[in-house]
Design a protein around this motif. Structure first.
Motif, PDB file in Angstrom:
ATOM      1  N   ALA A  17      -5.813 -18.366  -6.607  1.00 49.02           N
ATOM      2  CA  ALA A  17      -4.939 -19.551  -6.678  1.00 49.02           C
ATOM      3  C   ALA A  17      -5.290 -20.383  -7.902  1.00 49.02           C
ATOM      4  CB  ALA A  17      -5.071 -20.369  -5.393  1.00 49.02           C
ATOM      5  N   LEU A  21      -2.899 -21.273 -11.138  1.00 53.02           N
ATOM      6  CA  LEU A  21      -2.637 -22.633 -11.620  1.00 53.02           C
ATOM      7  C   LEU A  21      -2.952 -22.724 -13.112  1.00 53.02           C
ATOM      8  CD1 LEU A  21      -1.771 -25.523 -10.648  1.00 53.02           C
ATOM      9  CD2 LEU A  21      -4.207 -26.090 -10.690  1.00 53.02           C
ATOM     10  N   THR A  50      -0.802 -17.268  -1.291  1.00 49.60           N
ATOM     11  CA  THR A  50       0.275 -18.245  -1.150  1.00 49.60           C
ATOM     12  C   THR A  50      -0.160 -19.411  -0.273  1.00 49.60           C
ATOM     13  OG1 THR A  50       1.846 -16.432  -1.331  1.00 49.60           O
ATOM     14  CG2 THR A  50       2.711 -18.499  -0.478  1.00 49.60           C
ATOM     15  N   TYR A  53      -2.991 -21.411  -2.086  1.00 47.78           N
ATOM     16  CA  TYR A  53      -2.447 -22.182  -3.205  1.00 47.78           C
ATOM     17  C   TYR A  53      -1.824 -23.484  -2.685  1.00 47.78           C
ATOM     18  CZ  TYR A  53       0.104 -23.329  -7.469  1.00 47.78           C
ATOM     19  OH  TYR A  53       0.565 -23.970  -8.590  1.00 47.78           O
ATOM     20  N   TYR A  57      -3.308 -27.113  -3.752  1.00 47.96           N
ATOM     21  CA  TYR A  57      -2.587 -27.903  -4.751  1.00 47.96           C
ATOM     22  C   TYR A  57      -1.374 -28.650  -4.190  1.00 47.96           C
ATOM     23  CZ  TYR A  57      -5.572 -24.875  -7.477  1.00 47.96           C
ATOM     24  OH  TYR A  57      -6.656 -24.214  -7.947  1.00 47.96           O
ATOM     25  N   LEU A  61       3.766 -22.211  -3.857  1.00 47.80           N
ATOM     26  CA  LEU A  61       3.595 -21.242  -4.949  1.00 47.80           C
ATOM     27  C   LEU A  61       4.960 -20.666  -5.345  1.00 47.80           C
ATOM     28  CD1 LEU A  61       1.877 -19.496  -6.838  1.00 47.80           C
ATOM     29  CD2 LEU A  61       1.504 -17.894  -4.966  1.00 47.80           C
TER      30      LEU A  61
END
Lengths: 314, 314
Positions: A17, A21, A50, A53, A57, A61
């Motif tokens: 992930a 990014l 997925t 991530y 964040y 995704l």
């Protein structure tokens, strides 16, 4: 057999992930990094990435990929990162917006999943769309096309090896009667193709060929129909008789020099790369002087090409 | 809610098997002992007893029951000891020998199982008959009856609570158009009844009633049809709209003074005793001056009566 290769040493979902990014940030996206990560993870790993991530964040995704990538590459990657059942549900739903052209998507989903796998696709459809695959197929079609596609997606076929040879002979005869003189008894044809087990149907098709020195698909060519139903019926018979050969032909048509059909190319490669793409690729080469990889490399370009090549194991 | 009561302290399967053998031995069978054991065990316990009996005595419990018991009691008990999914598969298969009369069996199996339960019945069908429920239903029917029954057994319906009220209104209108003037557009009717979720259909039926001050089943009475298809369609609508009310009516018809229909009586009691018989029994009493138990006690006799009474919890 699959064609894509999964990395033998895989970083943690959190590391992947973070690497994704990093690929998104800065001036321009590092598409090659995205491919290097996601094309080399299996379905379970992609799902983990997925989820991780999104937790790390606080953004989806899928949505980030949609904004970072573009064109055929974006569409292919966004299908690729979906869970395979969910992906097929999404593809089926999209196909229904233009069913006269996109009916092969429905035929392929019904024709290449085992009965248990098809139930998983239908479950994913329920969750995503709050309705059944069947009701949507029925609502977007009419007449014989509806009867055919509805039977294909509905039936929980017997998938054992048992074949009733007497039945295969008698139904080959029914099919022959049904297509004779071009006046087709569609109801019986759809009943047989839509409900019998795949093993049973292969025996019926084989009996037909032995008896009449011609395949059912060729016999069906003599019939006329103003809708796409007969084309759909022929595709169904070919997909059930030999899925690898069927998809090899779909890919040949999609990569003709007159113009590439990227949507079809994406669909077949993304849906089959980690399942049975090797067999399709072999079937393709049997009828061509070049390999599938060579043709796709010639007909595509850029990141889209790199991604498809990665899925094909090149 | 179930009506049968399972013993709170249950002997081991081996003890039950030994007690059954004892009931079979000697002069005449001790039917009351057989009922006292088997009517008071749940499906899992009965399965264990069946397996243990076969291991201990090297004979099939089902076959021994068939030779020891007779008539309606035998048929009821032999259905009762089957696994519920297997029992429904057997009943569906038997119904297809005489589908013009027995189509309600198919409607009831499709109408009262959840989508997941229906898949289990279909799996049992595969194992028992080496083919699918769908292909057998399709092969024993034609025309509209085929389209209807096939859709009912095939569709993996959406079973969430979500209802699209706009769709309910528009499809109530389609149904109204379809039945107006007695010239019915069967294709659309079957599509709606055969594929929409039960929650959605209940909303559609309700919209129809609000708009036209009459139920769909009543509106369908004006149509004529020489086959049993329209009767099957009305049964389907009633079974989906309110299963308890539907079965209460089936039981009322089966216990009319003019003559008891033991096969129907057995089917409904055996299939629903450990599932939803309480609701059916309550629905029965709402429309009668007597209870279901009283009617069945009056219309049946002997061990058959004792067994049904035990399943009804009396």
């Amino acid at each position: 057999m699959a064609t894509n290769t999964v990395s033998q040493v895989v970083p943690s979902p959190a590391e992947d992930a973070a690497a994704l990014l990093k690929a998104f940030q800065g001036w321009g996206t590092d598409e090659q990094a995205v491919i290097a990560i996601l094309a080399r993870r299996d379905a379970t790993q992609r799902k983990q990435i997925t989820l991780t991530y999104e937790q790390m964040y606080n953004e989806s995704l899928l949505q980030r990929l949609q904004s970072e990538l573009s064109g055929d590459f974006e569409r292919a990657m966004c299908h690729w990162i979906l869970d395979p059942d969910e992906r097929q549900a999404v593809m089926a739903n999209a196909a229904m917006k233009c069913i006269q052209e996109e009916y092969p998507v429905i035929i392929e989903i019904a024709g290449t999943n085992s009965p248990a796998e098809l139930i998983q696709v239908k479950k994913a459809y329920h969750v995503l769309y709050k309705c059944s695959l069947e009701e949507d197929v029925a609502a977007c079609t009419t007449g014989n096309l509806r009867s055919l596609l509805l039977a294909l997606v509905s039936t929980y076929r017997y998938d054992g090896n048992y074949v009733n040879m007497g039945l295969a002979k008698s139904e080959a005869k029914i099919v022959h009667e049904a297509v004779r003189n071009g006046t087709i008894d569609h109801e019986e044809l759809i009943r047989i193709v839509g409900t019998r087990s795949k093993a049973q149907l292969k025996a019926t098709f084989s009996c037909f060929k032995d008896e009449h020195s011609s395949s059912i698909t060729k016999a069906l060519l003599h019939a006329t129909d103003s809708t796409c139903y007969l084309r759909a019926l022929r595709s169904t018979v070919r997909c059930i008789a030999d899925a690898n050969k069927y998809f090899a032909k779909v890919l040949r048509n999609a990569t003709r020099e007159a113009g590439t059909d990227e949507d079809t190319l994406t669909r077949v490669v993304v849906m089959h790369a980690e399942k049975d793409m090797k067999g399709i690729s072999d079937a393709f080469q049997k009828r061509s002087s070049v390999t599938l990889e060579q043709v796709i490399a010639k007909e595509t370009s850029g990141d889209y090409r790199s991604f498809l090549m990665a899925l094909l194991g090149s």
